[in-house]
Design an enzyme around this catalytic site. Sequence first.
Site, PDB file in Angstrom:
ATOM      1  CB  SER A  79      -0.964   0.005   1.194  1.00  0.00           C
ATOM      2  OG  SER A  79      -2.010  -0.914   0.978  1.00  0.00           O
ATOM      3  CE1 TYR A 129      -4.887   2.104   4.039  1.00  0.00           C
ATOM      4  CE2 TYR A 129      -5.497  -0.098   3.292  1.00  0.00           C
ATOM      5  CZ  TYR A 129      -4.619   0.973   3.299  1.00  0.00           C
ATOM      6  OH  TYR A 129      -3.463   0.898   2.560  1.00  0.00           O
ATOM      7  CB  SER A 130     -11.685   0.605   1.070  1.00  0.00           C
ATOM      8  OG  SER A 130     -12.101  -0.073  -0.105  1.00  0.00           O
ATOM      9  N   GLY A 174       2.839  -0.617   3.982  1.00  0.00           N
ATOM     10  CA  GLY A 174       2.282  -1.547   3.004  1.00  0.00           C
ATOM     11  C   GLY A 174       2.522  -2.987   3.395  1.00  0.00           C
ATOM     12  CB  THR A 175       0.780  -5.623   4.589  1.00  0.00           C
ATOM     13  OG1 THR A 175       1.201  -4.828   5.698  1.00  0.00           O
ATOM     14  CG2 THR A 175       0.905  -7.094   4.943  1.00  0.00           C
TER      15      THR A 175
END
Length: 378
Positions: free
Chosen positions: A54, A150-151, A300-301
């Site tokens: 992300s 969060y999307s 980010g993941t």
Amino acid sequence: MAASLDTLTHRHGIPGAAVEVDDGTCGKWNVARGVADLGTGRPMNAQDRLRIGSVSKTFTATVVVQLAAEGRIGLDAPVERYLPGLIRGNGHDGRRITVRQLLQHTSGLPDHTEALVDRPVEEWRHRRFEPREMIATVLKQPRPDKKWHYSTTNYLIAGLIVEKVTGRGVEAEVTRRIVKPLGLRDTYWPGDETRIRGPHSRSYFTGPDAPDGTPSPRIDGTEWNVSFGGAGGALISTPSDVNRFLGALFGGKLLPARWLGEMKRTVPADPDRLWPGARYGLGLIASPLECGGWWWGHGGTVPGGHRALGAVGPGDRSVALALNQVPGTDRAEEDFHAVVNTAFCAAGRTGHSDNTDRTDLTHRTDRTDRTDRTEETP
């Protein structure tokens, strides 16, 4: 910094961790701990490529705001103006969702990735997903309970808006406007390519435990089709490139000050979706530091196991982190964020400070979060 990374590799069993710090006064330096490849034992390296997940959102948001600065996109214009009829159904309506709300995660749209991760990995790990296909799935889902949600779906839609107004895909525009001008030689969109080009760390994840409770062994998750992340999560990069990008963004090389200010207008984020005290702007997270002040950036993941974070803090120092396995506990996640505090705070300070510092920070954050309006700074 080395001790902070040792906590992740020794206490929490992360195979490899690396960080690069870029400071205008002290210069650029990096440190790594653990291994990049469990099979060969090759040491972790801060120059290795990884999937930054992300953190891609900040790249995409920057392009959207560049187009707004050029008068080609209105941040407060409805999605319907650019993508008529795309967002309709089950209470979702593109006529009442603005571009700003997409970038800010206040659109009220669910996240398509939540449905994916509940499915067996091999059903979707190597499959290509189209943005409109994934957007259609969330229109069948109910609205989230909270105002801020969060999307990644928001960023798929933002990417389609970029394509609509420029005639080129968001990947091409990010490359043309950011990657090439800044010379980010290790940053690219992989498309359907499941492998990572060039030197890179492997990444690892664990599957569900066995019925008898036996923990799952590590699985190599390096090869993955990340089209499900699209404009919100598919980029491959390095800590050095992430630092260069953030330095350029906050240094005024990518946006005029007024428009960077738009990106820094924040709303309170849901601590269950991010972490306590975090606020969200347009593709930017603002997070309080334990020693006072804030860092700006994004984390980010990816399901395969890479975990990244890039941040700019006081004094224009930037830091970028890379892990090759996602922290598996709340404490491990706290210690991951503690590395950021180590990078920005005074020598000897870590993410586990004394209670006096925590109380003071909580009071500052509470005063900020009691407002319903957006702000240029947290």
